[in-house]
Design a protein around this motif. Structure first.
Motif, PDB file in Angstrom:
ATOM      1  N   LYS A  32       0.856  -1.197   0.000  1.00  0.00           N
ATOM      2  CA  LYS A  32       0.000   0.000   0.000  1.00  0.00           C
ATOM      3  C   LYS A  32       0.887   1.241   0.000  1.00  0.00           C
ATOM      4  O   LYS A  32       1.988   1.187   0.542  1.00  0.00           O
ATOM      5  CB  LYS A  32      -0.850   0.032   1.283  1.00  0.00           C
ATOM      6  N   PRO A  33       0.412   2.356  -0.519  1.00  0.00           N
ATOM      7  CA  PRO A  33       1.218   3.582  -0.407  1.00  0.00           C
ATOM      8  C   PRO A  33       1.273   4.074   1.037  1.00  0.00           C
ATOM      9  O   PRO A  33       0.424   3.704   1.855  1.00  0.00           O
ATOM     10  CB  PRO A  33       0.488   4.603  -1.285  1.00  0.00           C
ATOM     11  N   LEU A  34       2.291   4.897   1.343  1.00  0.00           N
ATOM     12  CA  LEU A  34       2.365   5.534   2.665  1.00  0.00           C
ATOM     13  C   LEU A  34       1.362   6.684   2.757  1.00  0.00           C
ATOM     14  O   LEU A  34       0.775   6.941   3.793  1.00  0.00           O
ATOM     15  CB  LEU A  34       3.765   6.127   2.891  1.00  0.00           C
ATOM     16  N   TYR A  35       1.218   7.412   1.643  1.00  0.00           N
ATOM     17  CA  TYR A  35       0.369   8.612   1.599  1.00  0.00           C
ATOM     18  C   TYR A  35      -0.315   8.709   0.245  1.00  0.00           C
ATOM     19  O   TYR A  35       0.119   8.106  -0.731  1.00  0.00           O
ATOM     20  CB  TYR A  35       1.216   9.900   1.746  1.00  0.00           C
ATOM     21  N   PHE A  36      -1.352   9.539   0.215  1.00  0.00           N
ATOM     22  CA  PHE A  36      -1.867  10.076  -1.047  1.00  0.00           C
ATOM     23  C   PHE A  36      -1.634  11.581  -1.003  1.00  0.00           C
ATOM     24  O   PHE A  36      -2.037  12.242  -0.040  1.00  0.00           O
ATOM     25  CB  PHE A  36      -3.363   9.826  -1.217  1.00  0.00           C
ATOM     26  N   ALA A  37      -0.973  12.098  -2.031  1.00  0.00           N
ATOM     27  CA  ALA A  37      -0.887  13.555  -2.161  1.00  0.00           C
ATOM     28  C   ALA A  37      -2.141  13.996  -2.900  1.00  0.00           C
ATOM     29  O   ALA A  37      -2.400  13.553  -4.021  1.00  0.00           O
ATOM     30  CB  ALA A  37       0.362  13.935  -2.946  1.00  0.00           C
ATOM     31  N   LYS A  38      -2.919  14.825  -2.251  1.00  0.00           N
ATOM     32  CA  LYS A  38      -4.187  15.263  -2.842  1.00  0.00           C
ATOM     33  C   LYS A  38      -3.955  16.554  -3.614  1.00  0.00           C
ATOM     34  O   LYS A  38      -3.422  17.521  -3.070  1.00  0.00           O
ATOM     35  CB  LYS A  38      -5.212  15.488  -1.727  1.00  0.00           C
ATOM     36  N   THR A  39      -4.296  16.542  -4.881  1.00  0.00           N
ATOM     37  CA  THR A  39      -4.140  17.748  -5.693  1.00  0.00           C
ATOM     38  C   THR A  39      -5.471  18.046  -6.369  1.00  0.00           C
ATOM     39  O   THR A  39      -6.305  17.156  -6.517  1.00  0.00           O
ATOM     40  CB  THR A  39      -3.049  17.589  -6.783  1.00  0.00           C
ATOM     41  N   SER A  40      -5.651  19.304  -6.765  1.00  0.00           N
ATOM     42  CA  SER A  40      -6.908  19.646  -7.427  1.00  0.00           C
ATOM     43  C   SER A  40      -6.754  19.429  -8.921  1.00  0.00           C
ATOM     44  O   SER A  40      -6.001  20.129  -9.575  1.00  0.00           O
ATOM     45  CB  SER A  40      -7.284  21.096  -7.128  1.00  0.00           C
ATOM     46  N   GLY A  41      -7.446  18.446  -9.437  1.00  0.00           N
ATOM     47  CA  GLY A  41      -7.391  18.155 -10.878  1.00  0.00           C
ATOM     48  C   GLY A  41      -8.295  19.096 -11.630  1.00  0.00           C
ATOM     49  O   GLY A  41      -9.258  19.615 -11.091  1.00  0.00           O
TER      50      GLY A  41
END
Length: 500
Positions: free
Chosen positions: A93-102
């Protein structure tokens, strides 16, 4: 008297310099090694099985099996990861999700893994160490450093932490810098950007600030607030401030304004970070372009921007790139992005070593009449037209005017001036001449009377900031698009014209 910390920084910088030189001087072998490692590590993932990674032995095999994708195309796999499934795009699994505005998909969730996360942190550190090695200047490590960034408060989604990239990276500041870093954790957690900048001003005013870092447009807001509060130049408030670290946008359109706000020249280091990877950093003060990170678990492909929307555009690797050509950059990474189009266009300024500049976004261009004007060209035109003048620009963007009330269509430049020109039409002529010189299609359209020369529309003071605020994108990692192929932003900016 140099401190223990600054004395230690120099041998550390030398060690990192040697390490960087090793891969920078062996670029093709380094990239081949990265490619082989990526394929072998992901063979047993869902994506690897779907794309027959086990039988990929060459780059040509990879091209046949793995098409270029953007976020929308990769989203079915990302959704599985977000829903908690393991071994989808990368191991575990990933450590994080970087949330960006698409732009089209609402929020985008970019995975950051145990393998990819250290490359973000090391690249930022190495950029500073390379600067120390080149200049011998390490005194700034004794002062306070500010990193204008998103909130470090993270949420959780199916066992994976989620936040803005700059907020995630805030958790990785090395121990030896913890005492030096600003703003405080509490201030950094403030969500409202204007409130946050006001708090940062209060916190930093009494400090010995030596390094200031962030996206130029938002650092500018911080500098202006400092000046309003004290009536002094930033360089007089912070006598030992000598290093500005920036990324995200081209600094050139802001340079004159910054030097005026600071009151003197300071060294700068340009970075090229994104949620998808930390791609490059400036490794030399006197060289144009940033050193492409070849040993950071990222394999690069390139497609000529002019061919990108063709049926089957040719994909090439590092060994076949040319200086000065506009390429769309495609990446495969240890975060599980495969032949992924990040949307940026770059140009190589050098191939020994490989250095790049960001020339724009593949979606941010003007080609309403077939001219294909890109971000780099309008920024260069602005630089040509304002260098050695008293004109200072806060911000600008360009859009096509296809249906004017009268006369031929034209490009409309929306500009917020700090220092206005005495003669607006003379500036417009200079901008137009530079653009015609750089872009032969644009020249032909003006010459052939398809377009009339560009026109300038003035935006009120803080107009761009207020526009960004009105669309909920003030501060953080949000940037004003330099140009667009439609009138959406242009129409919204009508509310912020200097003369309504």
């Amino acid at each position: 008297m140099p401190s223990f910390k600054s004395i230690l920084a120099k041998p550390f910088a030398k060690r990192i310099y040697k390490k960087v030189q090793k891969w920078a001087n062996n670029p093709i072998e380094t990239q081949e090694k990265v490619f082989k490692n990526l394929i072998s590590e992901a063979t047993e993932t869902a994506f690897g099985k779907d794309h027959d990674f086990i039988s990929i032995n060459t780059y040509e095999d990879f091209v046949k099996r793995v098409p270029i994708r953007d976020y929308e195309d990769l989203k079915p796999y990302v959704d599985r990861v977000v829903n908690g499934e393991e071994n989808v795009l990368w191991k575990g699994k990933p450590l994080y999700f970087a949330k960006t505005s698409g732009t089209t998909s609402g929020a985008k969730y970019i995975p950051l893994t145990k393998d990819s996360m250290p490359t973000h942190v090391n690249a930022a550190r190495n950029a500073i160490l390379m600067y120390i090695h080149e200049t011998g200047n390490a005194d700034f490590v004794n002062g306070k450093m500010i990193f204008l960034q998103g909130s470090p408060v993270l949420q959780e989604k199916n066992g994976v932490q989620l936040g803005r990239l700059s907020g995630i990276v805030a958790h990785y500041v090395p121990k030896y810098l913890q005492k030096n870093r600003m703003p405080s954790w509490e201030t950094n957690c403030i969500e409202d950007w204007e409130t946050k900048v006001d708090a940062i001003v209060e916190e930093t005013l009494p400090e010995n600030m030596t390094v200031i870092s962030g996206i130029p447009s938002w650092v500018q807001m911080y500098f202006e607030k400092l000046q309003q509060k004290t009536g002094k130049k930033v360089g007089d408030i912070f006598k030992n401030f000598n290093l500005f670290i920036f990324g995200g946008v081209n600094y050139e359109p802001y340079r004159a304004k910054f030097e005026n706000l600071i009151g003197r020249k300071v060294d700068s280091i340009e970075l090229y970070p994104a949620s998808e990877g930390f791609f490059a950093f400036q490794d030399k003060q006197d060289e144009k372009g940033m050193l492409l990170q070849l040993d950071s678990g990222m394999f690069y492909e390139f497609v000529k921007a002019e061919d990108f929307f063709n049926e089957n555009p040719k994909r090439i690797t590092l060994k076949d790139v040319e200086v000065g050509v506009n390429y769309v950059m495609i990446i495969s990474t240890t975060a599980g992005l495969w032949a992924y189009n990040i949307g940026d266009t770059i140009q190589f300024t050098n191939t020994k070593p490989y250095r790049v500049i960001v020339s724009g976004r593949i979606k941010h261009f003007i080609s309403a009449f077939g001219e294909h004007v890109i971000g780099k060209e309008v920024e260069q035109a602005m630089k040509d037209a304002t260098t050695n003048t008293s004109i200072r620009i806060n911000e600008f963007t360009v859009a096509p005017q296809i249906n004017p009330d009268s006369g031929l269509p034209y490009h409309e430049w929306f500009i917020e001036f700090e220092n206005e020109p005495e003669n607006l039409s003379a500036l417009a002529k200079k901008l137009d001449a530079s653009l015609q010189k750089q872009n032969s299609y644009y020249f032909d359209l003006i010459e052939g009377k398809v377009l009339q020369p560009l026109k300038i529309t003035k935006i009120e003071k803080n107009g761009f900031q207020n526009y960004m605020k009105s669309i909920g994108k003030l501060g953080g990692q949000n940037k004003m698009p330099r140009l667009s192929n439609d009138r959406k932003i242009a129409e919204a900016l009508k509310a912020f014209l200097l003369v309504k």
